[in-house]
Design a protein around this motif. Structure first.
Motif, PDB file in Angstrom:
ATOM      1  N   LEU A  53      15.983  28.840  24.689  1.00 57.50           N
ATOM      2  CA  LEU A  53      17.361  28.619  25.150  1.00 57.50           C
ATOM      3  C   LEU A  53      18.403  29.398  24.354  1.00 57.50           C
ATOM      4  N   LYS A  55      19.582  32.354  24.716  1.00 57.21           N
ATOM      5  CA  LYS A  55      20.533  33.118  25.541  1.00 57.21           C
ATOM      6  C   LYS A  55      21.643  32.235  26.098  1.00 57.21           C
ATOM      7  N   HIS A  56      21.473  30.916  26.021  1.00 63.94           N
ATOM      8  CA  HIS A  56      22.514  29.978  26.467  1.00 63.94           C
ATOM      9  C   HIS A  56      23.254  29.363  25.280  1.00 63.94           C
ATOM     10  N   GLU A  67      24.321  19.432  24.436  1.00 69.03           N
ATOM     11  CA  GLU A  67      24.351  19.966  25.808  1.00 69.03           C
ATOM     12  C   GLU A  67      23.929  18.899  26.814  1.00 69.03           C
ATOM     13  N   ALA A  74      25.254  24.811  30.277  1.00 71.66           N
ATOM     14  CA  ALA A  74      23.826  25.144  30.362  1.00 71.66           C
ATOM     15  C   ALA A  74      22.972  23.887  30.492  1.00 71.66           C
ATOM     16  N   GLU A  77      19.571  24.315  32.492  1.00 76.22           N
ATOM     17  CA  GLU A  77      18.522  24.986  31.734  1.00 76.22           C
ATOM     18  C   GLU A  77      17.979  24.077  30.629  1.00 76.22           C
TER      19      GLU A  77
END
Length: 107
Positions: A53, A55-56, A67, A74, A77
């Motif tokens: 994760l 890239k998020h 999150e 995100a 994801e």
């Protein structure tokens, strides 16, 4: 009407509502597993989360908890990365499973 009848049937066996931050944190720390290449891996190291994760902007377990709890950008994801929790039955067993919890039973 059909959905309401189905909900009445499963109502004694499920819990619904909004969890608090403490519950989310305990569930992810205690029973959190990640989905990496269709494998179930325990969340023992932050590199597992960062590789999946990163890239998020989710690089550690606290970012993942934040999150999930705040339903951030995100969230999809992050929730897809988490493996569904496997819960166990009560240690002492059920005493009165046939009666609803509100009526004094266990279910």
């Amino acid at each position: 009407k059909a959905i309401m009848n189905m909900l009445r049937v499963v109502e004694p066996y499920i819990a619904y509502g909004y969890p608090n931050l403490k519950t989310v944190k305990e569930m992810i720390y205690k029973r959190g597993y990640g989905k990496v290449n269709k494998d179930r891996l325990p969340l023992t190291d932050n590199t597992i989360i960062e590789n999946a994760l990163g890239k998020h902007d989710i690089i550690c377990i606290e970012d993942l908890i934040h999150e999930i709890y705040t339903v951030g950008p995100a969230f999809k994801e992050a929730s897809n990365f988490l493996w569904p929790f496997k819960l166990s039955s009560p240690k002492g067993g059920f005493i009165q499973k046939r009666r609803h919890y509100i009526e004094g039973g266990d279910a």
